[in-house]
Design a protein around this motif. Structure first.
Motif, PDB file in Angstrom:
ATOM      1  N   PHE A  46       0.925  -0.789   0.204  1.00  0.00           N
ATOM      2  CA  PHE A  46       0.060  -0.132  -0.013  1.00  0.00           C
ATOM      3  C   PHE A  46       0.681   1.329   0.064  1.00  0.00           C
ATOM      4  CE2 PHE A  46      -2.203  -2.983   1.761  1.00  0.00           C
ATOM      5  CZ  PHE A  46      -4.135  -3.555   1.330  1.00  0.00           C
ATOM      6  N   VAL A  47       1.851   1.085   1.067  1.00  0.00           N
ATOM      7  CA  VAL A  47       2.956   2.503   0.369  1.00  0.00           C
ATOM      8  C   VAL A  47       3.653   2.545  -0.670  1.00  0.00           C
ATOM      9  CG1 VAL A  47       5.131   3.282   1.611  1.00  0.00           C
ATOM     10  CG2 VAL A  47       3.439   1.924   3.400  1.00  0.00           C
ATOM     11  N   ALA A  48       3.710   0.977  -1.435  1.00  0.00           N
ATOM     12  CA  ALA A  48       4.554   1.379  -2.793  1.00  0.00           C
ATOM     13  C   ALA A  48       3.811   1.816  -3.483  1.00  0.00           C
ATOM     14  CB  ALA A  48       4.654   0.406  -2.430  1.00  0.00           C
ATOM     15  N   VAL A  49       2.099   1.623  -3.845  1.00  0.00           N
ATOM     16  CA  VAL A  49       1.588   2.322  -4.691  1.00  0.00           C
ATOM     17  C   VAL A  49       0.808   4.034  -5.037  1.00  0.00           C
ATOM     18  CG1 VAL A  49      -1.005   2.728  -4.705  1.00  0.00           C
ATOM     19  CG2 VAL A  49       0.034   0.019  -4.286  1.00  0.00           C
ATOM     20  N   ALA A  50       0.948   4.061  -3.280  1.00  0.00           N
ATOM     21  CA  ALA A  50       1.051   5.330  -2.486  1.00  0.00           C
ATOM     22  C   ALA A  50       2.662   5.955  -3.278  1.00  0.00           C
ATOM     23  CB  ALA A  50       1.038   5.745  -1.041  1.00  0.00           C
ATOM     24  N   GLU A  51       3.580   4.877  -3.099  1.00  0.00           N
ATOM     25  CA  GLU A  51       4.557   6.181  -3.602  1.00  0.00           C
ATOM     26  C   GLU A  51       5.037   6.727  -5.024  1.00  0.00           C
ATOM     27  OE1 GLU A  51       7.044   8.054  -1.574  1.00  0.00           O
ATOM     28  OE2 GLU A  51       5.570   7.971  -0.058  1.00  0.00           O
ATOM     29  N   LEU A  52       4.671   5.152  -5.512  1.00  0.00           N
ATOM     30  CA  LEU A  52       4.482   4.657  -7.319  1.00  0.00           C
ATOM     31  C   LEU A  52       3.837   5.944  -7.412  1.00  0.00           C
ATOM     32  CD1 LEU A  52       5.702   2.993  -8.996  1.00  0.00           C
ATOM     33  CD2 LEU A  52       3.232   1.904  -8.577  1.00  0.00           C
ATOM     34  N   ALA A  53       2.486   6.422  -7.219  1.00  0.00           N
ATOM     35  CA  ALA A  53       1.480   7.705  -7.635  1.00  0.00           C
ATOM     36  C   ALA A  53       2.366   8.951  -7.821  1.00  0.00           C
ATOM     37  CB  ALA A  53       0.357   7.405  -7.023  1.00  0.00           C
ATOM     38  N   ARG A  54       2.932   8.878  -6.278  1.00  0.00           N
ATOM     39  CA  ARG A  54       3.401  10.350  -5.525  1.00  0.00           C
ATOM     40  C   ARG A  54       4.829  10.290  -7.106  1.00  0.00           C
ATOM     41  NH1 ARG A  54       4.287  10.499   0.237  1.00  0.00           N
ATOM     42  NH2 ARG A  54       4.713  12.816  -0.278  1.00  0.00           N
ATOM     43  N   ALA A  55       5.484   8.983  -7.104  1.00  0.00           N
ATOM     44  CA  ALA A  55       6.671   9.237  -8.310  1.00  0.00           C
ATOM     45  C   ALA A  55       6.174   9.394  -9.535  1.00  0.00           C
ATOM     46  CB  ALA A  55       7.022   7.801  -8.108  1.00  0.00           C
ATOM     47  N   LEU A  56       4.856   8.722  -9.950  1.00  0.00           N
ATOM     48  CA  LEU A  56       4.639   9.086 -11.879  1.00  0.00           C
ATOM     49  C   LEU A  56       4.115  10.094 -11.752  1.00  0.00           C
ATOM     50  CD1 LEU A  56       3.152   5.118 -11.975  1.00  0.00           C
ATOM     51  CD2 LEU A  56       5.545   6.950 -12.857  1.00  0.00           C
ATOM     52  N   CYS A  57       3.672  10.674 -10.805  1.00  0.00           N
ATOM     53  CA  CYS A  57       3.200  12.248 -10.944  1.00  0.00           C
ATOM     54  C   CYS A  57       3.175  13.947 -10.968  1.00  0.00           C
ATOM     55  CB  CYS A  57       1.930  12.024 -10.131  1.00  0.00           C
ATOM     56  SG  CYS A  57       0.034  11.383 -10.333  1.00  0.00           S
ATOM     57  N   GLN A  58       4.872  12.915 -10.392  1.00  0.00           N
ATOM     58  CA  GLN A  58       6.238  14.395 -10.583  1.00  0.00           C
ATOM     59  C   GLN A  58       6.216  15.000 -11.638  1.00  0.00           C
ATOM     60  OE1 GLN A  58       7.292  15.769  -8.263  1.00  0.00           O
ATOM     61  NE2 GLN A  58       5.921  14.477  -6.482  1.00  0.00           N
ATOM     62  N   PRO A  59       6.432  16.099 -12.050  1.00  0.00           N
ATOM     63  CA  PRO A  59       6.124  16.478 -13.618  1.00  0.00           C
ATOM     64  C   PRO A  59       7.340  16.098 -14.473  1.00  0.00           C
ATOM     65  CG  PRO A  59       6.579  18.303 -12.120  1.00  0.00           C
ATOM     66  CD  PRO A  59       6.757  17.647 -10.632  1.00  0.00           C
ATOM     67  N   GLU A  60       8.825  15.660 -13.605  1.00  0.00           N
ATOM     68  CA  GLU A  60       9.407  15.123 -14.445  1.00  0.00           C
ATOM     69  C   GLU A  60       9.762  13.114 -13.629  1.00  0.00           C
ATOM     70  OE1 GLU A  60      13.983  16.337 -14.499  1.00  0.00           O
ATOM     71  OE2 GLU A  60      12.310  17.895 -15.551  1.00  0.00           O
ATOM     72  N   VAL A  61       9.163  12.608 -14.385  1.00  0.00           N
ATOM     73  CA  VAL A  61       9.002  10.982 -13.623  1.00  0.00           C
ATOM     74  C   VAL A  61      10.782  10.294 -13.170  1.00  0.00           C
ATOM     75  CG1 VAL A  61       8.003   8.705 -13.738  1.00  0.00           C
ATOM     76  CG2 VAL A  61       7.273  10.980 -15.213  1.00  0.00           C
ATOM     77  N   ASP A  62      10.646  10.239 -12.551  1.00  0.00           N
ATOM     78  CA  ASP A  62      12.292   9.468 -11.405  1.00  0.00           C
ATOM     79  C   ASP A  62      11.556   8.140 -11.649  1.00  0.00           C
ATOM     80  OD1 ASP A  62      14.000   7.756 -11.183  1.00  0.00           O
ATOM     81  OD2 ASP A  62      14.138   9.274  -8.533  1.00  0.00           O
TER      82      ASP A  62
END
Length: 594
Positions: A46-62
């Motif tokens: 669940f943490v991974a899903v939240a962090e993944l969403a936050r990572a993918l929604c950044q202006p520059e995807v890491d």
């Protein structure tokens, strides 16, 4: 009171449970550690899903971070599955070992309990403790501790992660959990005593039902069926009233607690508060996602606490009943290598006995049964004659005085030696739900099939057994349906197999039909031949040839002698004989007139 008659309180039940599950504690602790790892790993996806969403929604995807988070979530899921399986396996193996250990302890203990204890405590109570109550510990040991661990670890880990995002929204997310747990805590007050009252109410209904069904013939004969039925209805109505009073007070608060702890309320709380936080600029919209995902995991485990409390309460009550059986007083057991009886003479010396330790059933009995003779004990109902007879096979030990064989106190004889010398056949026939061969072989487990058959022939039951579908392998209660007289002859075969030197009979033909009575009498004649025989007689005409007739009244030997001598005394025995003759004459008159 427990079903075995011992006083029980919640504190005693808790102590009993702690003692009983002590052998399983190391395994339970190890399993809880595994469960804790599984619980932590279960939060990670669940943490991974939240962090993944936050990572993918950044202006520059890491991309590298996104892949790392995704892989971590998958690995954590696999870790959870492995450790969850290991934890469950450990507790189930521990539960199996614990059940085996408890049943072995109970079996060993019951093997030392006085045989008379089983006449006071019905087999249903022992069966419940040995089987049902031991199984009642299963869910607690195999499941509840793991569920409780998860219910603690998941919220703690979830809250720890959410605090790194925003402590204010974390506090709001915890509100439903705090309210729900508080409501459940108030509901659980007095739960143990209420469950005890519930069990007592159920027992009263069961007792009334059994009494009504088993006694239906008697109550109908005397026109009391309405009264017996009313008692059952009264107990049933009383149970309904008690149950409704108990449950009605719990309906609203329990429903409210479940609603507050439900996923929908948790989600609505997070979304409503999150909207306020985002609108006020206190939190970024993406930061609400972890709360929406993990907020559900904070309240859901707390539901397990309610079920764990119920499991704990039921297990404590079961442990109390098991402990009551394990606490039953045992007879001191003599070891091998003790004195050997000189002969088969049985001597009662100053024997006193009280079942409850207060009211004496026997009071200073002195009696000698000479080797190879027949002694009959007679007396009015409740005089103590059956109690006296049951002291010889050591159903009980005397409260004072002694019972000896060949000059050796029964308490100094090892059980194997005692039951090699003493056989007994009583009115109450007990056969096990196993093959008739094994029922007979209980007398001597090492006996050959030929010896079993010879004992059955001598007991006049061989022909009936071979006529059954599987002969000696027919199982009593399944394909071996025997009448009372036939079952009695199986017990006589069991006694014959041992070839005892001393035989105790408590009117073994009292409830037999005329055809079975004749066969039983022939079998008993074979059993008694050349042995020291003690007979508790209810039918006086069957013991007129006894070497010694002992009259017992109110726990005291009041007369003794042969039949003719006692009649000439014109005392208690004469009155018993005249009453029996008069009763026989009335029976004959009724049969003739009918």
């Amino acid at each position: 009171m427990t079903e075995t008659g011992s006083p029980s309180t919640p504190s005693l039940d808790r102590a009993a449970l702690r003692e009983l599950i002590a052998p399983a504690r190391p395994a339970i602790a190890a399993a809880c550690a595994l469960q804790a790892i599984a619980a932590v790993a279960g939060v990670v996806p669940f943490v991974a899903v939240a962090e993944l969403a936050r990572a993918l929604c950044q202006p520059e995807v890491d991309g590298e971070r996104a892949w790392t988070v995704a892989i971590a979530g998958v690995v954590a899921l696999l870790v959870r599955l492995v450790f969850l399986g290991l934890a469950g396996a450990v507790t189930h193996f521990a539960d199996n070992d614990l059940q085996l250990d408890i049943r072995r302890r109970m079996a060993a203990h019951l093997g030392r309990v006085p045989l008379g204890w089983f006449t006071e405590h019905n087999s249903g109570a022992v069966k419940k403790a040995l089987q049902d109550d031991v199984e009642a510990l299963h869910h607690l040991v195999a499941h509840s501790y793991l569920e409780l661990t998860a219910a603690i670890v998941v919220p703690v880990v979830s809250v720890a992660y959410l605090l790194t995002i925003d402590w204010r929204l974390t506090a709001v997310t915890l509100v439903p959990a705090v309210l729900g747990v508080g409501l459940y805590g108030s509901l659980m007050r007095g739960y143990g005593s209420q469950m005890a009252a519930y069990g007592a109410a159920i027992a009263r209904v069961n007792n009334a039902a059994v009494e009504f069904v088993q006694g239906i013939a008697v109550v109908k004969t005397f026109g009391q069926s309405g009264r017996a039925h009313r008692r059952f209805l009264a107990e049933a109505d009383g149970f309904v009233a008690f149950f409704w009073k108990w449950v009605s007070g719990l309906l609203v608060p329990s429903a409210l607690a479940e609603l507050i702890l439900s996923p929908i309320v948790a989600l609505l709380t997070v979304l409503a508060a999150g909207a306020v936080f985002v609108n006020q600029g206190w939190l970024a919209p993406l930061d609400v996602l972890p709360f929406a995902l993990l907020g559900l995991g904070i309240t859901a485990p707390f539901m397990a606490l309610n079920y764990a409390q119920q499991d704990m309460s039921l297990a404590q009550q079961a442990a109390g009943r098991i402990w009551a059986v394990l606490a039953a007083p045992v007879l001191p057991i003599a070891g091998p290598g003790g004195p050997v009886p000189a002969d088969d003479t049985v001597r009662f010396h100053g024997v006193r006995f009280a079942y409850d330790g207060t009211t004496e059933v026997l009071r200073g009995v002195d009696l000698v049964l000479a080797a190879g003779t027949v002694t009959a004990i007679v007396g009015p109902s409740g005089s103590g004659k059956s109690t006296l007879a049951k002291l010889v096979p050591r159903f009980w030990d005397p409260s004072a005085g002694s019972v000896s064989i060949g000059g050796v106190d029964l308490r100094d004889l090892p059980p194997a030696e005692l039951y090699r010398r003493v056989g007994f056949v009583f009115q109450d026939v007990r056969l096990l739900r196993t093959s008739l061969r094994d029922n007979i072989r209980l007398g001597d487990p090492r006996a050959s099939d030929a010896q079993v058959e010879a004992a059955a022939r001598a007991a006049q039951i061989h022909e009936r057994i071979v006529a059954l579908p599987r002969g000696y392998d027919s199982v009593f209660g399944e394909d071996a349906i025997l009448s009372g007289g036939e079952a009695q002859r199986v017990t006589i075969a069991r006694a014959l197999l041992v070839e005892p030197r001393i035989v105790v009979l408590d009117e073994a033909t009292a409830f037999a039909d005329p055809e079975s009575e004749a066969a039983i009498q022939d079998a008993l004649a074979t059993l008694a031949a050349g042995r020291t025989l003690l007979v508790v007689a209810h039918r006086l005409h069957t013991i007129v040839g006894a070497d010694q007739i002992v009259v017992v009244d109110d726990g005291v030997v009041v007369e003794r002698g042969r039949h003719g001598e006692l009649l000439a005394m014109n005392g208690r025995y004469r009155r018993l004989w005249d009453a029996a003759e008069a009763a026989a004459d009335r029976t004959v008159d009724v049969e003739v007139n009918s």
